[in-house]
Design an enzyme around this catalytic site. Structure first.
Site, PDB file in Angstrom:
ATOM      1  N   SER A 262       0.799  -1.146  -0.048  1.00 16.95           N
ATOM      2  CA  SER A 262      -0.015  -0.053  -0.045  1.00 16.95           C
ATOM      3  C   SER A 262       0.927   1.171  -0.033  1.00 16.95           C
ATOM      4  CB  SER A 262      -0.962   0.045   1.094  1.00 16.95           C
ATOM      5  OG  SER A 262      -0.091   0.045   2.372  1.00 16.95           O
ATOM      6  N   LYS A 263       0.072   2.199  -0.130  1.00 15.00           N
ATOM      7  CA  LYS A 263       0.890   3.627  -0.259  1.00 15.00           C
ATOM      8  C   LYS A 263       1.706   3.792   0.978  1.00 15.00           C
ATOM      9  CE  LYS A 263      -0.081   8.593  -0.451  1.00 15.00           C
ATOM     10  NZ  LYS A 263       1.347   8.957   0.041  1.00 15.00           N
TER      11      LYS A 263
END
Ligand code: GLU
Length: 505
Positions: A262-263
């Site tokens: 994920s970011k």
């Protein structure tokens, strides 16, 4: 079946910056298409106006252009199947929705969001499907006249796909083999909404794949659950013969632990998850990109290619052309690929070494300009050749080479303490005389003469060389000493020695 030209599409929804996993999907589509002499198509799936983000489409095109993945058709270049943006294809979809309604493969539903919420509250795990559609407000429960009446009075409706229960739906996936799913777990998906006169993702995706004669659908694993529905849609339309083959790519996993990359992992561990820097148009938040972080596009491509695929041997460094040559969907893995960010840096290092000194010198120029140093290009090239093996990124070159461009203005105190001996000044004064007498100032020649002198005087080689380096570099780093002095030249070398003798106490 007739052998057909391979046609694949990358079909992002413009909902923000393209995630690095999406870049990998595009890359695999590209490699597969080019391997088979086929077409690589960009289709923008923007039927969900709620999630549309301005600038996202341009970003996607810029990112893939930077990486060298050229489309054959797309929103930005047109092509024989235009338009390629679904919002520009609105008129096309209606008749396909109608054809499903006519066949009885779909039905009209009037349930309002409130009514649906009420059902969800009343029935645990409520799903709009064969078990519940009989209790809902739709064209299966209402009379023809009632339905028409509601439409005429302007009631909003959706068209839902009528999924027959209890049937094993087979999805043939090139990577995963035969995936079997029972149709009872599927809900009657919304295919069309009267409110915005637009199809949903599922319908537009299938209709466009059909109309654009797509032969292979290569996409992320997150779309695997939609595949049975897509198979049923192909069947409902009577397009089974030309149904594309599916290949669902493995997930990109966090560098450590479990779960999807994920970011937040990027923020936490300090690496970009986007190809280019992205400024969120709503929040103004800026996310870092591989390009702005100093990655070479070739390195990113090579790195991503190996996240979920391998050539079957331990070959790691491969150009785009070599990747095309070697790529196959059969060699893609089913299980997720850990995102090894350190390996990404390693690839960048490798590509810096692979590129010519001239190419790297050109990339180094902007950084030198920022430092306001102005040297001839061939000088910079020579410097790059001496230090590039020490860096992972072009921006790190300065730290490894500043002393080729400017004399030290101070001397590292720790190094002075350790390396500057009582007799260093006297010895460097002698060294100045030795160097002054050398006419061929090549590294090799200097080394022979200086070492002869040290031997003759029975000086300590290490002590002299350490003090010498301190005088020339200002600290104890850098490539081979005589390579440095050969490049900066006799005059500059002697100037720096004199200054050190004078300044260092
Ligand atoms: N629009 C979908 C996406 O954003 C496309 C999925 C597919 O390739 O079918 O990924």
């Amino acid at each position: 079946m007739m052998s057909q030209k391979v046609r694949v599409r990358f079909a992002p929804s413009p909902t923000g910056a393209l995630h690095i996993g999406g870049v990998r999907t595009a890359l695999y589509n590209y490699l597969f298409a080019k391997k088979h002499g086929g077409d690589f198509i960009l289709r923008i799936e923007d039927t969900d106006s709620q999630r549309f983000v301005p600038g996202a489409e341009e970003y996607i095109i810029e990112a893939l252009t930077w990486l060298g993945l050229k489309f054959d058709e797309g929103t930005h270049i047109g092509g024989g199947y235009a338009p390629y943006r679904q919002s520009d294809r609105k008129e096309i979809y209606k008749k396909y929705v109608d054809s499903l309604l006519e066949k009885g493969a779909a039905y009209i539903a009037f349930d309002t969001p409130e009514e649906l919420d009420a059902k969800r509250a009343a029935i645990a795990n409520f799903q709009y499907d064969a078990s519940t559609r009989g209790e809902m407000r739709n064209s299966l429960t209402l009379s023809k006249d009632e339905v028409q009446g509601l439409i005429d009075r302007g009631n909003q409706y959706v068209v839902r796909f009528k999924i027959e229960p209890n049937e094993d739906v087979l999805v043939n996936d090139i990577i995963r083999g035969e995936v079997k799913i029972n149709s009872s777990v599927l809900d009657d998906k919304v295919l069309y909404k009267s409110a915005d006169n637009l199809p949903t993702y599922h319908l537009a995706n299938i209709v466009d794949d059909h109309l654009m004669e797509i032969t292979h659908v290569i996409r992320g694993e997150e779309w695997l659950p939609s595949a049975p529905l897509h198979v049923l849609l192909y069947r409902a339309f009577g397009w089974e013969e030309t149904m594309p083959q599916f290949a669902h790519l493995p997930l990109l996993l966090k560098p450590e632990g479990n779960g999807k990359l994920s970011k937040r992992d990027g923020d936490r561990l300090g690496f970009p998850v986007f190809p280019l820097e992205w400024k969120d148009p709503k929040t103004g938040e800026i996310s870092s990109g591989y390009r702005e972080s100093g990655y070479l596009p070739e390195a990113v491509v090579n790195f991503l290619a190996l996240l979920g695929w391998n050539p079957g041997n331990d070959l790691e460094i491969m150009s785009l052309d070599e990747l095309i040559e070697l790529f196959s969907l059969e060699r893609c893995s089913k299980s997720g690929a850990k995102f090894d960010y350190e390996k990404g840096k390693w690839f960048n290092h490798q590509y810096i070494q692979k590129k010519s000194d001239a190419e790297i010198a050109k990339l180094y120029l902007p950084y030198l300009r920022e430092k306001e140093v102005d040297f001839p290009l061939d000088y910079i090239e020579t410097v790059v050749g001496l230090v590039k093996e020490r860096v992972n990124f072009v921006k790190e070159l300065w730290d490894q080479s500043f002393f080729f461009f400017e004399a030290p203005t101070s001397y590292d105190e720790k190094v002075v303490k350790k390396r500057w001996k009582e007799d260093s000044a006297a010895q460097l004064n002698e060294l100045i005389v030795v160097l002054n007498n050398i006419s061929d100032f090549s590294a090799h020649n200097q080394e022979i003469i200086v070492k002869d002198w040290i031997e003759l005087k029975e000086y300590h080689l290490g002590n002299i060389m350490n003090a010498f380096r301190l005088a020339i570099v200002g600290e104890s780093k850098g490539p081979h000493m005589f390579d440095i002095t050969a490049v900066i030249g006799k005059e500059e070398t002697i100037k720096r020695l004199e200054k050190a003798v004078h300044d260092i106490k």
